[in-house]
Design an enzyme around this catalytic site. Structure first.
Site, mmCIF file in Angstrom:
data_model
loop_
_atom_site.group_PDB
_atom_site.id
_atom_site.type_symbol
_atom_site.label_atom_id
_atom_site.label_comp_id
_atom_site.label_asym_id
_atom_site.label_seq_id
_atom_site.Cartn_x
_atom_site.Cartn_y
_atom_site.Cartn_z
ATOM 1 N N ASN A 97 0.874 -1.170 0.000
ATOM 2 C CA ASN A 97 0.000 0.000 0.000
ATOM 3 C C ASN A 97 0.914 1.223 0.000
ATOM 4 O O ASN A 97 1.431 1.634 1.035
ATOM 5 C CB ASN A 97 -0.880 -0.048 1.261
ATOM 6 C CG ASN A 97 -1.848 1.114 1.334
ATOM 7 O OD1 ASN A 97 -1.788 2.046 0.525
ATOM 8 N ND2 ASN A 97 -2.721 1.071 2.313
ATOM 9 N N LYS B 129 3.163 0.821 3.223
ATOM 10 C CA LYS B 129 2.772 -0.184 4.211
ATOM 11 C C LYS B 129 2.802 -1.525 3.504
ATOM 12 O O LYS B 129 2.419 -1.617 2.337
ATOM 13 C CB LYS B 129 1.340 0.079 4.691
ATOM 14 C CG LYS B 129 1.234 1.184 5.701
ATOM 15 C CD LYS B 129 -0.180 1.205 6.286
ATOM 16 C CE LYS B 129 -0.609 2.627 6.457
ATOM 17 N NZ LYS B 129 -1.997 2.897 6.331
ATOM 18 N N ARG C 199 -2.520 -2.076 -3.515
ATOM 19 C CA ARG C 199 -3.712 -1.261 -3.340
ATOM 20 C C ARG C 199 -3.595 -0.091 -4.315
ATOM 21 O O ARG C 199 -2.606 0.636 -4.300
ATOM 22 C CB ARG C 199 -3.779 -0.724 -1.915
ATOM 23 C CG ARG C 199 -4.943 0.212 -1.746
ATOM 24 C CD ARG C 199 -4.881 0.907 -0.421
ATOM 25 N NE ARG C 199 -6.045 1.746 -0.266
ATOM 26 C CZ ARG C 199 -6.045 2.879 0.420
ATOM 27 N NH1 ARG C 199 -4.953 3.314 0.998
ATOM 28 N NH2 ARG C 199 -7.139 3.582 0.522
ATOM 29 N N HIS D 47 -12.477 3.270 -0.145
ATOM 30 C CA HIS D 47 -12.489 2.256 0.935
ATOM 31 C C HIS D 47 -13.199 0.974 0.473
ATOM 32 O O HIS D 47 -13.736 0.227 1.289
ATOM 33 C CB HIS D 47 -13.237 2.766 2.191
ATOM 34 C CG HIS D 47 -12.570 3.889 2.910
ATOM 35 N ND1 HIS D 47 -13.290 4.906 3.501
ATOM 36 C CD2 HIS D 47 -11.271 4.143 3.175
ATOM 37 C CE1 HIS D 47 -12.466 5.764 4.081
ATOM 38 N NE2 HIS D 47 -11.233 5.323 3.892
ATOM 39 N N HIS E 173 -17.535 2.774 7.746
ATOM 40 C CA HIS E 173 -16.074 2.707 7.894
ATOM 41 C C HIS E 173 -15.623 4.032 8.495
ATOM 42 O O HIS E 173 -15.558 5.060 7.805
ATOM 43 C CB HIS E 173 -15.433 2.469 6.513
ATOM 44 C CG HIS E 173 -13.929 2.461 6.544
ATOM 45 N ND1 HIS E 173 -13.179 1.327 6.325
ATOM 46 C CD2 HIS E 173 -13.034 3.456 6.788
ATOM 47 C CE1 HIS E 173 -11.893 1.635 6.428
ATOM 48 N NE2 HIS E 173 -11.780 2.926 6.699
ATOM 49 N N ASN F 170 -9.696 7.595 10.218
ATOM 50 C CA ASN F 170 -9.376 9.009 10.045
ATOM 51 C C ASN F 170 -10.096 9.513 8.800
ATOM 52 O O ASN F 170 -10.708 10.569 8.801
ATOM 53 C CB ASN F 170 -7.860 9.179 9.959
ATOM 54 C CG ASN F 170 -7.451 10.593 10.272
ATOM 55 O OD1 ASN F 170 -8.133 11.306 11.018
ATOM 56 N ND2 ASN F 170 -6.356 11.024 9.672
ATOM 57 N N GLY F 171 -10.062 8.712 7.729
ATOM 58 C CA GLY F 171 -11.004 8.906 6.625
ATOM 59 C C GLY F 171 -12.251 8.110 6.972
ATOM 60 O O GLY F 171 -12.142 7.099 7.657
ATOM 61 N N ARG G 156 -11.179 16.032 7.108
ATOM 62 C CA ARG G 156 -11.942 16.416 5.916
ATOM 63 C C ARG G 156 -13.369 16.802 6.296
ATOM 64 O O ARG G 156 -13.970 16.175 7.167
ATOM 65 C CB ARG G 156 -11.993 15.254 4.918
ATOM 66 C CG ARG G 156 -10.687 14.984 4.238
ATOM 67 C CD ARG G 156 -10.743 13.721 3.395
ATOM 68 N NE ARG G 156 -9.706 12.798 3.814
ATOM 69 C CZ ARG G 156 -9.677 11.504 3.528
ATOM 70 N NH1 ARG G 156 -10.623 10.967 2.785
ATOM 71 N NH2 ARG G 156 -8.705 10.744 3.957
ATOM 72 N N VAL H 79 -12.201 4.264 14.552
ATOM 73 C CA VAL H 79 -13.258 4.802 15.413
ATOM 74 C C VAL H 79 -14.379 3.768 15.557
ATOM 75 O O VAL H 79 -14.827 3.472 16.672
ATOM 76 C CB VAL H 79 -13.815 6.125 14.828
ATOM 77 C CG1 VAL H 79 -14.982 6.637 15.661
ATOM 78 C CG2 VAL H 79 -12.712 7.175 14.738
ATOM 79 N N ASN I 130 -13.417 0.882 17.848
ATOM 80 C CA ASN I 130 -12.946 1.152 19.213
ATOM 81 C C ASN I 130 -13.782 2.126 20.032
ATOM 82 O O ASN I 130 -13.703 2.110 21.257
ATOM 83 C CB ASN I 130 -11.508 1.701 19.163
ATOM 84 C CG ASN I 130 -10.539 0.676 18.599
ATOM 85 O OD1 ASN I 130 -10.365 -0.385 19.176
ATOM 86 N ND2 ASN I 130 -9.953 0.989 17.462
ATOM 87 N N GLU J 188 -8.143 -4.757 5.305
ATOM 88 C CA GLU J 188 -7.989 -4.469 3.874
ATOM 89 C C GLU J 188 -6.844 -5.278 3.265
ATOM 90 O O GLU J 188 -6.931 -5.712 2.125
ATOM 91 C CB GLU J 188 -7.769 -2.963 3.671
ATOM 92 C CG GLU J 188 -9.045 -2.173 3.952
ATOM 93 C CD GLU J 188 -8.829 -0.670 4.117
ATOM 94 O OE1 GLU J 188 -8.430 -0.263 5.216
ATOM 95 O OE2 GLU J 188 -9.050 0.071 3.157
HETATM 96 P P1 AMP Z 1 -7.894 4.370 11.025
HETATM 97 O O1 AMP Z 1 -7.819 5.444 9.985
HETATM 98 O O2 AMP Z 1 -8.899 3.296 10.711
HETATM 99 O O3 AMP Z 1 -6.554 3.806 11.408
HETATM 100 O O4 AMP Z 1 -8.465 5.077 12.353
HETATM 101 C C1 AMP Z 1 -7.679 6.014 13.063
HETATM 102 C C2 AMP Z 1 -8.570 6.741 14.051
HETATM 103 O O5 AMP Z 1 -9.219 5.806 14.919
HETATM 104 C C3 AMP Z 1 -7.803 7.645 15.006
HETATM 105 O O6 AMP Z 1 -7.610 8.914 14.447
HETATM 106 C C4 AMP Z 1 -8.737 7.723 16.205
HETATM 107 O O7 AMP Z 1 -9.653 8.780 16.039
HETATM 108 C C5 AMP Z 1 -9.513 6.433 16.154
HETATM 109 N N1 AMP Z 1 -9.200 5.499 17.240
HETATM 110 C C6 AMP Z 1 -8.197 4.584 17.289
HETATM 111 N N2 AMP Z 1 -8.229 3.912 18.465
HETATM 112 C C7 AMP Z 1 -9.273 4.416 19.174
HETATM 113 C C8 AMP Z 1 -9.831 4.155 20.460
HETATM 114 N N3 AMP Z 1 -9.328 3.214 21.274
HETATM 115 N N4 AMP Z 1 -10.908 4.880 20.845
HETATM 116 C C9 AMP Z 1 -11.435 5.813 20.041
HETATM 117 N N5 AMP Z 1 -10.960 6.105 18.827
HETATM 118 C C10 AMP Z 1 -9.890 5.422 18.386
#
Ligand code: AMP
Length: 411
Positions: A12, A19, A104, A193, A221, A224-225, A254, A344, A347, A397
């Site tokens: 990726n 990655k 990817r 995604h 999904h 961050n995005g 965004r 998000v 978690n 992914e």
């Molecule tokens: P990703 O782009 O799927 O890697 O998601 C990254 C985002 O997930 C981070 O910017 C956080 O906002 C959120 N995140 C990761 N771990 C947690 C957690 N334990 N609790 C709440 N939000 C989380």
């Protein structure tokens, strides 16, 4: 490819990062589907800077993560460094066990509806799509070229972020603008995604004990995005991202949906340039623009301390999410499950609870105890009485890319 070649390297490539994961796709001993055992995972970041960093974890040998810092000039040097790390564990790119490299690729336009073995014509088409994915496709192309140079004999497969969404009906994919202008510039909703939406919708069906063709799922999904999709019987019928990954939900940095007139207003009234507006909407908006933080953990911590800005940012985020759940319920007609995924979604229990709060009339509810459980496994968090299942389904992914790549080269 030899009969023993069961490994797939997934790459990726981002603008300044790579990655990677090396997976073994040998079917399990019960003769089931490809297992996808991870042999090594890693990341090269800050490519082109003095402080590039490579972190490599050799899972096959159970070794510790090895970190190296120092200048890595470009993607070619990055991939060579990755190859050296893999070789050190006996997993080198020269291994006859390597079946293919799966890349990817963010934008596949309308042409690529499925994973595709890369040849010159395919590479040219990915290049032709650079104007609609200026940040992503060039990095993907560099990754492909470099990998081809390292192993010219090996099948290289492109797995497109947009492919899963090519089943969207025309009335969902088109913007209501002049058709000739739209067609001349390939302006339409592509969605992104896609590998995550495909994987999570399938896993959700599995969790319900059904075939994907039997269920309608809304996938959220939220990383961050962030993007939502409406998946009917395994096929995407709508998704929230559009021509670019800017449209739709409120994201880390965004804006998501916004009146397009805001952009010309900013140019006319605030004297901003095209690039200024681009940076504002892509990098300085969303949660970070609203409250200064894009990490949901930090936002929840601030809310617990009574921070009003963080509270408002959270409420705006949830409001948008709810609107999409409502919209996609209408699009699907019948919803069997809503699945939360990514950083998000997997978690943040408060986000899941808030997103479905008040939607009981739509058959949606979350059980507080189930929602509070922390687990890396797909699971249901709705109470038994709820008409619509609410699920948490960790996305993967890389596994999806490896599976699609392996299936294609073995077809
Ligand atoms: P990703 O782009 O799927 O890697 O998601 C990254 C985002 O997930 C981070 O910017 C956080 O906002 C959120 N995140 C990761 N771990 C947690 C957690 N334990 N609790 C709440 N939000 C989380």
């Amino acid at each position: 490819m030899t009969a023993t070649a069961t490994r797939v390297l997934v790459l990726n490539s981002g603008s300044s990062s790579v990655k990677y994961q090396l997976l073994d796709m040998k079917p399990d001993s019960a003769g089931g589907s490809a297992a996808g055992t991870r042999l090594a995972v890693g990341l090269v970041e800050r490519i082109g800077e003095e402080t590039s960093r490579l972190a490599h974890t050799p899972l096959a040998t159970g070794g510790d993560t090895r970190e190296t810092e120092g200048p890595i000039a470009d993607h070619e040097a990055a991939l060579k460094a990755v190859a050296a790390e893999l070789s050190a564990d006996g997993l080198g790119l020269d291994s006859p066990q390597l079946a293919a490299i799966g890349h990817r690729v963010v934008h596949g336009g309308l042409k690529f509806t499925a994973p595709t073995v890369i040849d010159d014509a395919v590479l040219k088409e990915i290049e032709r799509l650079v104007p609609v994915a200026p940040l992503h496709n060039p990095a993907n192309i560099t990754g492909i070229r470099t990998a081809q140079a390292l192993r010219p004999d090996l099948p290289q497969v492109a797995v497109f972020d947009t492919a899963f969404h090519t089943t969207m009906p025309e009335y969902a994919a088109r913007y209501a603008i002049d058709v000739a202008t739209a067609d001349a510039h390939r302006i339409r909703r592509y969605g992104f995604h896609g590998t995550s939406h495909a994987y999570v919708s399938r896993k959700t069906a599995e969790l319900l004990g059904k075939d994907p063709s039997e269920v309608n799922v809304i996938v959220l999904h939220l990383g961050n995005g962030a993007s939502a999709s409406a998946v009917a019987g395994g096929r995407c019928v709508d998704t929230s991202m559009g021509l670019t990954p800017l449209e739709g939900l409120v994201m880390g940095t965004r804006s998501g949906d916004i009146d397009p007139a805001v952009t010309f207003h900013l140019k006319r009234v605030a004297g901003m340039s095209e690039d200024d507006v681009d940076v504002l909407l892509n990098k300085k908006s969303g949660l970070v623009g609203l409250c200064g933080d894009n990490d949901m953990r930090e936002i929840r911590r601030r809310i617990d301390e009574g921070d009003e800005r963080a509270r408002l940012a959270f409420d705006i985020y949830i409001h948008r999410l709810k609107k999409y759940i409502g919209a996609y319920t209408a699009v699907l007609g019948r919803v069997d499950a809503v699945a939360f995924t990514a950083g998000v979604g997997e978690n943040a229990a408060p986000v899941r609870a808030a997103a479905v709060a008040g939607l009981e009339e739509m058959g949606l509810a979350v059980d507080a105890d189930l929602n509070a459980v922390r687990s890396g496994e797909p699971r249901l968090i709705s109470p038994e009485y709820a008409r619509v299942a609410v699920a948490v389904v960790p996305t993967d992914e890389e596994l999806e890319i490896a599976q699609q790549t392996y299936a294609l080269v073995n077809a």
